[in-house]
Design a protein around this motif. Structure first.
Motif, PDB file in Angstrom:
ATOM      1  N   ILE A  45      -4.340   1.336  -6.711  1.00 14.50           N
ATOM      2  CA  ILE A  45      -3.543   0.661  -5.338  1.00 14.50           C
ATOM      3  C   ILE A  45      -4.582   0.210  -4.234  1.00 14.50           C
ATOM      4  O   ILE A  45      -4.347  -0.823  -3.700  1.00 14.50           O
ATOM      5  N   THR A  46      -5.494   1.361  -4.071  1.00 14.96           N
ATOM      6  CA  THR A  46      -6.597   0.632  -3.071  1.00 14.96           C
ATOM      7  C   THR A  46      -7.489  -0.500  -3.650  1.00 14.96           C
ATOM      8  O   THR A  46      -7.497  -1.511  -2.617  1.00 14.96           O
ATOM      9  N   LEU A  62       0.743  -1.403   0.030  1.00 15.59           N
ATOM     10  CA  LEU A  62      -0.306   0.116   0.139  1.00 15.59           C
ATOM     11  C   LEU A  62       0.904   1.342  -0.097  1.00 15.59           C
ATOM     12  O   LEU A  62       1.499   1.789   1.008  1.00 15.59           O
ATOM     13  N   TYR A  63       1.096   1.709  -1.047  1.00 13.69           N
ATOM     14  CA  TYR A  63       2.144   2.846  -1.296  1.00 13.69           C
ATOM     15  C   TYR A  63       1.200   4.218  -0.898  1.00 13.69           C
ATOM     16  O   TYR A  63       0.160   4.573  -1.549  1.00 13.69           O
ATOM     17  N   LEU A  64       1.631   4.824   0.099  1.00 16.02           N
ATOM     18  CA  LEU A  64       1.103   6.337   0.400  1.00 16.02           C
ATOM     19  C   LEU A  64       1.815   7.294  -0.400  1.00 16.02           C
ATOM     20  O   LEU A  64       2.983   7.723  -0.110  1.00 16.02           O
ATOM     21  N   LEU A  65       1.333   7.637  -1.783  1.00 22.42           N
ATOM     22  CA  LEU A  65       2.101   8.613  -2.869  1.00 22.42           C
ATOM     23  C   LEU A  65       2.232   9.911  -2.299  1.00 22.42           C
ATOM     24  O   LEU A  65       3.307  10.493  -2.610  1.00 22.42           O
ATOM     25  N   LEU A  90     -10.238  -0.126   3.672  1.00 24.06           N
ATOM     26  CA  LEU A  90      -9.367  -1.284   2.834  1.00 24.06           C
ATOM     27  C   LEU A  90      -9.745  -2.511   3.581  1.00 24.06           C
ATOM     28  O   LEU A  90      -9.493  -3.884   2.708  1.00 24.06           O
ATOM     29  N   PHE A 124      -4.685  -3.768  -3.347  1.00 21.87           N
ATOM     30  CA  PHE A 124      -4.470  -3.723  -1.946  1.00 21.87           C
ATOM     31  C   PHE A 124      -5.637  -4.578  -1.260  1.00 21.87           C
ATOM     32  O   PHE A 124      -5.500  -5.633  -0.575  1.00 21.87           O
ATOM     33  N   THR A 179      -5.231  13.705   0.285  1.00 22.66           N
ATOM     34  CA  THR A 179      -4.225  12.804  -0.333  1.00 22.66           C
ATOM     35  C   THR A 179      -4.515  11.358  -0.143  1.00 22.66           C
ATOM     36  O   THR A 179      -3.893  10.620  -0.573  1.00 22.66           O
ATOM     37  N   TRP A 180      -5.252  11.423   0.950  1.00 26.18           N
ATOM     38  CA  TRP A 180      -5.470   9.957   1.516  1.00 26.18           C
ATOM     39  C   TRP A 180      -7.023   9.368   1.235  1.00 26.18           C
ATOM     40  O   TRP A 180      -7.087   8.995   0.070  1.00 26.18           O
ATOM     41  N   TYR A 229      -7.638   8.007  -2.559  1.00 21.79           N
ATOM     42  CA  TYR A 229      -7.704   6.552  -2.663  1.00 21.79           C
ATOM     43  C   TYR A 229      -9.108   5.937  -2.620  1.00 21.79           C
ATOM     44  O   TYR A 229      -9.311   4.981  -2.500  1.00 21.79           O
ATOM     45  N   HIS A 230     -10.202   6.937  -2.746  1.00 22.80           N
ATOM     46  CA  HIS A 230     -11.585   6.501  -2.665  1.00 22.80           C
ATOM     47  C   HIS A 230     -11.869   5.726  -1.534  1.00 22.80           C
ATOM     48  O   HIS A 230     -12.429   4.676  -1.814  1.00 22.80           O
ATOM     49  N   LEU A 231     -11.947   6.196  -0.415  1.00 22.67           N
ATOM     50  CA  LEU A 231     -12.204   5.470   0.754  1.00 22.67           C
ATOM     51  C   LEU A 231     -13.395   6.180   1.697  1.00 22.67           C
ATOM     52  O   LEU A 231     -13.202   7.489   1.884  1.00 22.67           O
TER      53      LEU A 231
END
Lengths: 200, 197
Positions: free
Chosen positions: A177-178, A40-43, B86, A181, B109-110, B114-116
């Motif tokens: 990535i989401t 899980l890369y936190l870009l 996740l 992973f 950014t998270w 990351y579509h969370l």
């Protein structure tokens, strides 16, 4: 030890674990060594590795492999809250701190870690700690801390400053990535032989 | 359970209602009814009744229960609660709106990138009933900050009752999961049965 030499060992050791990876050079170099669905890369979320690790460790099925984080000293010191939070919540996880005493992706500007012992900070917050200055001790200390239960583990890995040459930028849409992973995580309780790499 | 009369203003004009649940309890009930797996919070005197109701309904005490966890900073809350998605779960945050200054980089950014999905309930400190002249400087701008960064938010205040607050929080949780994004509910407790700082 160079960062990429540590990552070559860690890519092998973490193959069956959910791995949260800090941004920029560390993610790029790990992906160049081995790009895998369990990474899980936190870009761009600098400082968030410990927090995301904690969330995964609290949310995962208890039968799944322990969450591992690959963090840098600059990123950890941007959000050192994760240390007391880990000591308080006691998630089952292992943070590997690659410490080169500089912001490796930011012109090599200094962090505090040349003057502040981050391993002692973690120990004071209640983490089980270890130190691994070379590849051999990296393997042995990683194995030892992986067995710790009841509190998080913290492995301090001093590395040389500087980044590996000619490593391409990691230009992945984060949602991919989401997807890969979370799919990997959902299948991670299956025997290793039956796991599938998600086709993108 | 609060049963004292509450005044609020609906479309038909000033109404006086007898309610059977507090605003805070209605928000807490909505979190658990939405199958939120874990709620992390950053303390605030105004939002404390929500936290107390979450903890009480989860069988805990003194600010902690199996599914309710205190944290010390909002960006950390976004990292911890966002990761639940996740694992196929919905995370929740209870906080105060002045913390969005701390949380914004993590939110964008998270969770956004990351579509969370993530459910956030925040009490407001930037308008009516606020005594602290400094906190207006960040809290008044929060809706515009969220709008500018593409984070969906809904606003609640005295003009609707506790049942409406609960319904909005439940649908916000649903909306977060349908859109795979964080959704923020901003609640002003002024002139409700809530506690102000």
């Amino acid at each position: 030890m160079k960062r990429i030499e540590a990552l070559e060992v860690l890519a092998e050791l973490t193959a069956q674990h959910p791995v949260v990876v800090t941004c920029a050079a560390t993610s790029r170099e790990l992906a160049s060594v081995k790009d895998s669905d369990n990474h899980l890369y936190l870009l761009d979320s600098m400082g968030l590795v410990g927090s995301v690790m904690t969330g995964l460790a609290l949310g995962r099925d208890a039968s799944l492999p322990k969450v591992v984080g690959l963090e840098g000293d600059g990123s950890l010191l941007m959000n050192p809250n994760v240390l007391p939070t880990g000591g308080y919540l006691k998630p089952e996880m292992l943070m590997v701190l690659l410490d080169n005493e500089v912001y490796g992706s930011t012109a090599g500007l200094p962090t505090y870690s040349s003057e502040v012992n981050v391993e002692e900070l973690a120990a004071a917050a209640g983490w089980a700690t270890g130190r691994a200055p070379d590849q051999q001790s990296l393997r042995s200390e990683y194995a030892r801390l992986l067995q710790v239960t009841g509190r998080p583990g913290f492995l301090h890995v001093p590395i040389e400053a500087g980044n590996a040459a000619e490593i391409p930028k990691l230009l992945i849409d984060p949602v991919r990535i989401t997807h890969r992973f979370s799919r990997w995580l959902a299948s991670a309780d299956k025997p290793s032989g039956s796991r599938e790499t998600v086709a993108e | 359970m609060v049963t004292r009369p509450l005044e609020f203003f609906g479309e038909s004009g000033k109404e006086r209602l007898q309610v059977s649940i507090s605003y805070a309890a209605s928000v807490a009930e909505a979190f658990w009814a939405s199958d939120v797996a874990r709620v992390v919070y950053i303390p605030s005197v105004t939002v404390a009744p929500v936290i107390e109701e979450l903890v009480r309904r989860d069988g805990g005490a003194d600010g902690v229960s199996p599914r309710v966890t205190p944290l010390s900073r909002e960006e950390e809350a976004v990292g911890v609660a966002g990761a639940a998605a996740l694992c196929g779960k919905l995370g929740g945050i209870v906080m105060q709106d002045n913390g969005f200054g701390n949380a914004l980089t993590a939110l964008t950014t998270w969770t956004l990138s990351y579509h969370l999905p993530l459910l956030i309930f925040a009490n407001t400190r930037g308008s009516l009933g606020e005594y602290n002249s400094m906190i207006h400087s960040i809290s008044t701008a929060v809706p515009r900050l969220l709008e500018a960064t593409g984070i969906h938010y809904l606003e609640l205040d005295r003009r609707s009752g506790p049942e409406d607050w609960g319904a909005v929080v439940r649908e916000a949780a649903n909306h977060a999961q349908m859109t795979f994004r964080p959704v923020v509910v901003l609640g002003s407790f002024w002139n409700t049965d809530g506690r102000l700082a």
